[in-house]
Design a protein around this motif. Structure first.
Motif, PDB file in Angstrom:
ATOM      1  N   THR A  48      26.893 -16.747 -38.104  1.00  0.00           N
ATOM      2  CA  THR A  48      26.616 -18.168 -37.876  1.00  0.00           C
ATOM      3  C   THR A  48      27.332 -18.618 -36.603  1.00  0.00           C
ATOM      4  O   THR A  48      28.224 -17.915 -36.103  1.00  0.00           O
ATOM      5  CB  THR A  48      27.093 -19.014 -39.081  1.00  0.00           C
ATOM      6  OG1 THR A  48      28.437 -18.625 -39.423  1.00  0.00           O
ATOM      7  CG2 THR A  48      26.215 -18.802 -40.292  1.00  0.00           C
ATOM      8  N   GLY A 102      22.195 -20.619 -40.085  1.00  0.00           N
ATOM      9  CA  GLY A 102      22.696 -21.864 -39.515  1.00  0.00           C
ATOM     10  C   GLY A 102      22.504 -23.021 -40.472  1.00  0.00           C
ATOM     11  O   GLY A 102      21.978 -22.848 -41.577  1.00  0.00           O
ATOM     12  N   TYR A 108      21.124 -22.744 -35.412  1.00  0.00           N
ATOM     13  CA  TYR A 108      20.381 -21.469 -35.424  1.00  0.00           C
ATOM     14  C   TYR A 108      20.081 -21.042 -33.985  1.00  0.00           C
ATOM     15  O   TYR A 108      20.282 -19.895 -33.599  1.00  0.00           O
ATOM     16  CB  TYR A 108      19.033 -21.636 -36.145  1.00  0.00           C
ATOM     17  CG  TYR A 108      19.040 -21.388 -37.637  1.00  0.00           C
ATOM     18  CD1 TYR A 108      18.902 -20.092 -38.143  1.00  0.00           C
ATOM     19  CD2 TYR A 108      19.122 -22.433 -38.543  1.00  0.00           C
ATOM     20  CE1 TYR A 108      18.859 -19.864 -39.505  1.00  0.00           C
ATOM     21  CE2 TYR A 108      19.085 -22.218 -39.912  1.00  0.00           C
ATOM     22  CZ  TYR A 108      18.956 -20.924 -40.390  1.00  0.00           C
ATOM     23  OH  TYR A 108      18.917 -20.695 -41.735  1.00  0.00           O
TER      24      TYR A 108
END
Ligand code: FMN
Length: 301
Positions: A48, A102, A108
């Motif tokens: 992430t 995300g 993302y």
């Protein structure tokens, strides 16, 4: 020996066997147990934009023919990955694929953009299907609009092979796969875990810290197989099949249902050499059945 090569967009795989994200670390952890260069692709743990602690323990429970987990995407963030992990894995002679997650289209996309810079990572797998995080994750993967929004944002900044990982916790996985295809996904992978629960009857409370978790392992294979079959017959892009694969025969079933490649997850915990065994097993099966190429069995059902 039969030809095991498969292709997803313009990315070549020496064989169709990959590891499923979250079940094989970054590959290095398994280097003493299995020859990593013999695996078709290594999909590393979910990454992430910012680091994540994951959920509290207990976050794993064994179930009949499977397990529940609610790890919750624990990782040190994309910059740590690029700086400290990537240099250690970049020379492994296989396709290294980063699984990206995300909590918004922006996070993302920013995570994907940073991974786009890494020469030795030819693809990402976009996880829009994690059931174990409060924000984002599966929330995007359960509606066509949600899935399309994330794929569109990532496609705009990511030029290499884009695989989108779908959630089985939906009524119509085919329409979600189509939405991803329309926004430029190069492939879809399915399935992520199915949401489940387990109870400690003495304490009269859930066994997992956040009450629910994702079910994986052989218990989910028939569900995964049906979804792979349905999606493979509805989209033109390649499908990567996973969910409960723990033998050569399981992998062949998925490929016959239309999967171009497969991933092995939970079975790595039982037998860390399972990827090599399945790869060798597919090769022997093709030879024994007079097939010259893996292409001869993909989608025959
Ligand atoms: C402990 C654990 C951690 C996982 N972490 C991730 C992850 O970070 N990203 C992801 O997309 N899927 C993750 N998954 C889901 C697996 O990649 C896979 O989709 C699922 O387990 C089904 O395959 P299997 O039955 O072969 O395990 C995880 C699964 C397990 C069991």
């Amino acid at each position: 020996m039969a030809d095991l090569n498969v292709k997803i967009s313009n990315l070549q795989f020496k064989n169709p066997v990959m590891t499923a994200s979250g079940t094989f670390g970054y590959g290095l952890e398994f280097a003493d147990l299995v020859p990593l260069h013999e695996i078709g692709g290594i999909i590393v743990k979910g990454t992430t934009l910012h680091s994540r602690e994951g959920n509290d323990s207990p976050r794993m429970v064994e179930t009949a023919s499977g397990m529940l987990n609610c790890v919750g995407l624990q990782n040190k963030g994309v910059d740590y990955f690029c700086k400290h992990i990537y240099p250690q894995i970049r020379d492994i002679d296989t396709n290294i694929i980063v699984n990206v997650s995300g909590d918004s289209a922006e996070t993302y996309a920013e995570c994907a953009r940073r991974i786009n810079e890494l020469d030795a990572v030819p693809a990402i797998e976009l996880n829009i299907s994690c059931p174990n995080v409060k924000e984002g994750g599966m929330a995007f993967g359960v509606s066509c609009a949600g899935a399309a929004g994330i794929v569109k944002a990532v496609r705009a900044v990511y030029q290499k092979t884009l695989i989108v990982k779908l959630s089985p916790n939906v009524t119509d996985i085919v329409s979600i796969a189509r939405a991803c295809e329309e926004e430029g996904a190069d492939a879809v992978s399915l399935i992520n875990t199915l949401m489940g629960m387990a109870i400690d009857i003495e304490k009269r409370e859930p066994l997992l810290s956040i009450r629910t978790g994702g079910l994986s392992g052989p218990a989910i294979k028939p569900v995964a197989l049906r979804m792979v079959y349905d999606v493979a017959h509805a989209v033109k892009i390649p499908v990567v099949g996973l969910g409960g694969i723990s033998s050569t025969e399981d992998a062949i079933e998925f490929m016959m249902c239309g999967a171009t490649a497969i991933e092995i997850g939970t079975a790595n915990f039982i037998d860390p050499t399972i990827t090599k065994k399945v790869k060798d097993g597919i090769s022997s099966w093709l030879d024994a059945h007079g097939c010259r190429s893996i292409q001869e069995i993909i989608g025959v059902v």
